[in-house]
Enzyme design. Structure first.
Site, PDB file in Angstrom:
ATOM      1  CD  GLU A  51      -2.798  -1.266   2.173  1.00  0.00           C
ATOM      2  OE1 GLU A  51      -2.411  -1.590   3.268  1.00  0.00           O
ATOM      3  OE2 GLU A  51      -4.215  -1.158   2.276  1.00  0.00           O
ATOM      4  CD  GLU A  71      -3.416  -6.307   3.707  1.00  0.00           C
ATOM      5  OE1 GLU A  71      -3.250  -7.086   2.507  1.00  0.00           O
ATOM      6  OE2 GLU A  71      -2.490  -5.334   3.516  1.00  0.00           O
TER       7      GLU A  71
HETATM    8  C1  LIG Z   1      -3.979  -0.561   8.542  1.00  0.00           C
HETATM    9  C2  LIG Z   1      -3.674  -1.694   7.837  1.00  0.00           C
HETATM   10  C3  LIG Z   1      -2.627  -1.858   7.173  1.00  0.00           C
HETATM   11  C4  LIG Z   1      -2.179  -3.319   6.435  1.00  0.00           C
HETATM   12  O1  LIG Z   1      -3.106  -3.449   5.381  1.00  0.00           O
HETATM   13  C5  LIG Z   1      -2.240  -4.386   7.160  1.00  0.00           C
HETATM   14  C6  LIG Z   1      -1.239  -5.394   7.063  1.00  0.00           C
HETATM   15  O2  LIG Z   1       0.050  -4.917   6.333  1.00  0.00           O
HETATM   16  S1  LIG Z   1      -1.222  -6.903   7.496  1.00  0.00           S
HETATM   17  C7  LIG Z   1       0.240  -7.695   7.276  1.00  0.00           C
HETATM   18  C8  LIG Z   1       0.431  -8.187   5.828  1.00  0.00           C
HETATM   19  N1  LIG Z   1       1.566  -8.969   5.530  1.00  0.00           N
HETATM   20  C9  LIG Z   1       1.548 -10.279   5.536  1.00  0.00           C
HETATM   21  O3  LIG Z   1       0.348 -10.952   5.487  1.00  0.00           O
HETATM   22  C10 LIG Z   1       3.130 -10.787   5.332  1.00  0.00           C
HETATM   23  C11 LIG Z   1       3.162 -12.302   6.079  1.00  0.00           C
HETATM   24  N2  LIG Z   1       4.535 -12.653   6.015  1.00  0.00           N
HETATM   25  C12 LIG Z   1       4.738 -13.552   4.961  1.00  0.00           C
HETATM   26  O4  LIG Z   1       3.964 -13.863   4.119  1.00  0.00           O
HETATM   27  C13 LIG Z   1       6.273 -14.179   5.064  1.00  0.00           C
HETATM   28  O5  LIG Z   1       6.484 -14.292   6.379  1.00  0.00           O
HETATM   29  C14 LIG Z   1       7.242 -13.671   4.050  1.00  0.00           C
HETATM   30  C15 LIG Z   1       6.813 -13.844   2.780  1.00  0.00           C
HETATM   31  C16 LIG Z   1       7.243 -11.865   4.352  1.00  0.00           C
HETATM   32  C17 LIG Z   1       8.427 -14.262   4.491  1.00  0.00           C
HETATM   33  O6  LIG Z   1       8.343 -15.445   4.420  1.00  0.00           O
HETATM   34  P1  LIG Z   1       9.771 -16.588   4.930  1.00  0.00           P
HETATM   35  O7  LIG Z   1      11.050 -15.957   4.339  1.00  0.00           O
HETATM   36  O8  LIG Z   1       9.363 -17.800   4.643  1.00  0.00           O
HETATM   37  O9  LIG Z   1       9.898 -16.215   6.382  1.00  0.00           O
HETATM   38  P2  LIG Z   1       8.963 -16.546   7.588  1.00  0.00           P
HETATM   39  O10 LIG Z   1       7.457 -16.536   7.151  1.00  0.00           O
HETATM   40  O11 LIG Z   1       9.325 -17.724   8.132  1.00  0.00           O
HETATM   41  O12 LIG Z   1       8.981 -15.062   8.507  1.00  0.00           O
HETATM   42  C18 LIG Z   1       9.939 -15.053   9.175  1.00  0.00           C
HETATM   43  C19 LIG Z   1       9.615 -14.521  10.481  1.00  0.00           C
HETATM   44  O13 LIG Z   1       9.053 -13.163  10.414  1.00  0.00           O
HETATM   45  C20 LIG Z   1       7.525 -12.917  10.816  1.00  0.00           C
HETATM   46  N3  LIG Z   1       6.872 -12.294  10.149  1.00  0.00           N
HETATM   47  C21 LIG Z   1       6.799 -12.391   8.774  1.00  0.00           C
HETATM   48  N4  LIG Z   1       5.736 -11.082   8.485  1.00  0.00           N
HETATM   49  C22 LIG Z   1       5.448 -10.816   9.643  1.00  0.00           C
HETATM   50  C23 LIG Z   1       4.515  -9.781   9.895  1.00  0.00           C
HETATM   51  N5  LIG Z   1       3.892  -9.067   8.883  1.00  0.00           N
HETATM   52  N6  LIG Z   1       4.391  -9.347  11.206  1.00  0.00           N
HETATM   53  C24 LIG Z   1       5.034  -9.937  12.209  1.00  0.00           C
HETATM   54  N7  LIG Z   1       5.789 -10.946  12.205  1.00  0.00           N
HETATM   55  C25 LIG Z   1       6.039 -11.319  10.665  1.00  0.00           C
HETATM   56  C26 LIG Z   1       7.177 -14.548  11.092  1.00  0.00           C
HETATM   57  O14 LIG Z   1       6.188 -14.883  11.990  1.00  0.00           O
HETATM   58  C27 LIG Z   1       8.611 -15.333  11.525  1.00  0.00           C
HETATM   59  O15 LIG Z   1       8.847 -15.245  12.843  1.00  0.00           O
HETATM   60  P3  LIG Z   1       9.742 -16.193  13.406  1.00  0.00           P
HETATM   61  O16 LIG Z   1       9.625 -15.653  14.739  1.00  0.00           O
HETATM   62  O17 LIG Z   1      11.153 -16.219  12.899  1.00  0.00           O
HETATM   63  O18 LIG Z   1       9.029 -17.493  13.363  1.00  0.00           O
END
Ligand SMILES: CCC[C@H](O)CC(=O)SCCNC(=O)CCNC(=O)[C@H](O)C(C)(C)COP(=O)([O-])OP(=O)([O-])OC[C@H]1O[C@@H](n2cnc3c(N)ncnc32)[C@H](O)[C@@H]1OP(=O)([O-])[O-]
Length: 667
Positions: A51, A71
């Site tokens: 965004e 989201e």
């Molecule tokens: C006002 C509204 C604003 C907006 O519209 C709302 C949002 O943005 S909503 C958000 C929308 N965004 C999403 O939905 C993105 C969600 N994330 C993903 O899809 C994948 O994590 C990503 C592709 C980024 C990396 O994949 P990969 O390389 O296989 O690595 P991995 O997956 O194993 O992650 C490594 C570590 O990072 C952690 N962590 C990651 N992201 C977040 C986060 N946002 N938060 C917190 N933590 C997060 C994850 O838990 C892990 O922790 P740990 O302690 O090591 O277990």
């Protein structure tokens, strides 16, 4: 703007009040600025990160970057203008697809869709600076996405209706995709200033919902589940897995074939073994077909050169790892493991794909019990994401680390579990299936029970799932465990076995040769053997009526609420026992197993999270109620851990571990 990589908002913060300045005015100000702002994206731009990129006047993306608005998968919507800007930039159909699925897209697809201005193989930041310098003299008004008019298809209502139907079919009862559709409608029908308010109102309805809490819990549970730990202190981050270059699969039935495909498509050489020439040839043709179809779908070439098919175990002497996938028969499996001990080099890991037999008993017949581990795949193994890694008491940490890492390499969600009959998933399935058949005795029909579970969100109700899996498997297990057949004491009352209530209806169904989809008849009828279109069968209705009248059971009306409570609370109750016994290390592990292996709806979080969401006091009270009504069903008796958690004030799922005093962890 040097953005590089952003995964969006910190999802952990959603559990409490949001901190920091409101995002929307900040983003609006960037977009309204007079200086050109160029987003340089490397890594990921997801959610709020994407965004932010959308308010920049230009977007330069590294070719390996991934973008998306995920989201919806967290039970919310892109509420920093994403639902208003993306449709203005790429049109309603494409924006709807991305926002309602949460799909991540490649840089190339983003370019094709018109989301980004340039894709580069060089440093995106350096290129963005050059881009900004060139853009200084150019007018910005057409680059402010919120000022654009949404390209609107003439049949907007029909399109939105079609997507709504599709979403309702795919994700029954899930709120977030429907709210996303409403927000995108606002982008098509309102000016930005009003649309952004609508986006915020819709977000408010989702933000504190149970579904959002469950989906966000699933995100973290999935990541926690891979972090196994043993009482010895060995764990995921201090145990080195072995590198696996070659593997062998014994048995080319449905499971074996799926496992071969899962291994070969990640570049591991596989030797597949069968006991008879005909079975080997059939298995070979099927594996080749599966690999070719899979490769075509992924746009790569099929790795057929990695495969070898043989009738001789002697060919396995040099492989790094063997996975046994023969018939579910302990004596046969023991023979295979004894043979493997003789044939394979001493360092070869020996794994079993048993779905519930004693892994340690198999380890005991080998010359290397520390190198034996269970790898319980789910059918079809090349499709299903779950892998239970069953740690025997003698499995070494290196063996467990290797099985877990191999699972990850195959794209599985691997969960380490302890060794007991049925492990986690199938052990919990028993009380769940039992409740479903008891409800049949009492007056329900298979279709009523399935509908209640499918309305709850299960991919398939329990009877449709059983028809798909095949009813003969459970029948054989019941025969082997003495529940039916000559070993049953003739003085035993017909609806009781081993001192508890027993429902013989599944046996009666099998006695008629109705084994499910594969025979064209099971709990339902199908057009033909192998058919998938389940129709209620009057013969089953007759069978139930005759059964009830034979045993003098007065059928009663059973509510959907009772179906859900008895099936799901019995399921969770067994989960509490599994935690007490140390067979699963955490409630998250159990939930991940049910989400990825048994079709539990993500927006319910899994059986243990669901129990906590309903309220542990309520679950306890309902189990006590049902146990009182059915005292001959021990699975309905509330587990000591459930009672203890309620007595401790029903802490949240993440804190249960502190209350589990495991005397003898199996993990
Ligand atoms: C006002 C509204 C604003 C907006 O519209 C709302 C949002 O943005 S909503 C958000 C929308 N965004 C999403 O939905 C993105 C969600 N994330 C993903 O899809 C994948 O994590 C990503 C592709 C980024 C990396 O994949 P990969 O390389 O296989 O690595 P991995 O997956 O194993 O992650 C490594 C570590 O990072 C952690 N962590 C990651 N992201 C977040 C986060 N946002 N938060 C917190 N933590 C997060 C994850 O838990 C892990 O922790 P740990 O302690 O090591 O277990």
């Amino acid at each position: 703007m040097r953005m590089c990589s952003s995964a969006g908002a910190d999802i952990r913060e959603f559990a409490g009040p949001l901190r920091g300045p409101p995002l929307v005015p900040l983003l609006d100000a960037i977009e309204a600025g007079e200086k050109p702002v160029v987003a340089a994206i490397e890594g990921v731009a997801l959610g709020g990160g994407f965004e932010l990129a959308l308010v920049c006047h230009y977007r330069i993306v590294h070719f390996k970057a991934r973008l998306g608005l995920p989201e919806v998968t967290l039970g919310i919507l892109p509420a920093a203008g994403g639902t208003q800007r993306l449709p203005r930039l790429i049109g309603i159909p494409a924006a709807l697809e991305l926002i309602t699925t949460g799909r991540h897209i490649s840089a190339q697809e983003a370019l094709k869709l018109g989301i980004v201005d340039q894709v580069t193989e060089q440093n995106a930041c350096e290129l963005a600076v050059e881009f900004a310098l060139r853009a200084v003299a150019k007018p910005l008004s057409s680059r402010r996405v919120s000022m654009l008019t949404t390209p609107c298809p003439p049949d907007l209502d029909a399109l939105l209706e079609a997507v709504t139907m599709q979403v309702k079919r795919k994700a029954r009862g899930v709120m977030a995709p429907l709210a996303c559709i409403q927000a995108v409608r606002a982008a098509a029908t309102m000016p930005y200033s009003k649309g952004i308010k609508r986006e915020s109102e819709l977000m408010a309805t989702l933000f504190n919902s149970g579904q959002a809490r469950a989906l966000q819990y699933c995100f973290f549970a999935q990541r926690t589940a891979g972090k196994w730990t043993l009482p010895s202190g060995a764990q995921w981050n201090n145990s080195k897995p072995r590198e696996i270059r070659s593997a062998a699969i014994i048995g080319l039935g449905t499971m074996g074939r799926g496992i071969v495909v899962s291994l070969a498509r990640v570049g591991i050489s596989v030797i597949a073994v069968e006991s008879e020439k005909k079975l080997l040839e059939t298995g070979k043709q099927m594996v080749i077909g599966m690999l070719e179809r899979d490769a075509k779908r992924r746009g790569v070439s099929a790795s057929l050169n990695l495969l070898k098919f043989t009738l001789s175990l002697q060919d396995l002497k040099d492989v790094d790892l063997v996975i046994e996938a023969v018939f579910e028969d302990m004596a046969l499996k023991k023979r295979v493991f004894q043979e493997l001990s003789k044939v394979c080099r001493p360092a070869t890991l020996l794994c079993t794909n048993t779905s519930g037999l004693d892994v340690d008993a198999l380890a005991g017949v080998t010359d290397r019990p520390h190198l034996v581990v269970g790898m319980h795949f789910f059918s079809p193994a090349h499709v299903m994401k779950l892998l239970e890694v069953v740690c025997g008491p003698r499995s070494s940490s290196e063996t467990i680390a290797t099985a877990m890492s191999l699972g990850k390499r195959m794209g599985k969600v691997s969960v380490a579990v302890g060794n007991c009959p049925g492990f986690v998933g199938n052990r919990m399935l028993k009380p769940y299936l039992d409740q479903a058949t008891f409800l049949l005795e009492e007056g329900a029909t298979p279709e009523q029970i399935d509908k209640a579970l499918e309305d709850f969100g299960f991919a398939m109700g329990v009877f449709r799932m059983s028809d798909l899996a095949g009813l003969d498997v459970g029948w054989r297990v019941r025969k082997e465990s003495g529940l039916i057949g000559p070993d049953v004491d003739p003085k035993n009352p017909p609806r009781r076995r081993q001192g508890r209530r027993y429902c013989p209806i599944p046996d009666m169904v099998c006695e008629q040769g109705r084994f499910g989809q594969k025979t064209g008849r099971g709990w339902y009828m199908y057009d033909k053997p192998g058919g998938t279109n389940a129709k209620p069968d009057p013969l089953i209705q007759n069978l139930l009526e005759m059964y009830r009248s034979r045993y003098g059971i007065q059928p009663r009306n059973i509510s959907d609420q009772e179906i859900i409570e008895r099936c799901l609370f019995a399921l969770a109750n067994e989960g509490f026992r599994i935690l007490e016994d140390g067979i699963a290390a955490r409630p998250e592990d159990i939930d991940v197993i049910y989400l990825f292996g048994y079709g539990f709806p993500r927006h319910g979080g899994g059986p243990m999270f669901y129990a906590s969401m309903v309220g542990l006091e309520r679950v306890l009270e309902r189990l006590e109620h049902y146990h009182q009504a059915h005292p001959d069903v021990p699975h309905l008796e509330p587990s000591p851990l459930l009672k203890k958690l309620v007595a401790c004030g029903s802490p949240p799922v993440q804190k249960w571990r502190e209350h589990i005093k495991t005397m003898h962890s199996h993990l």
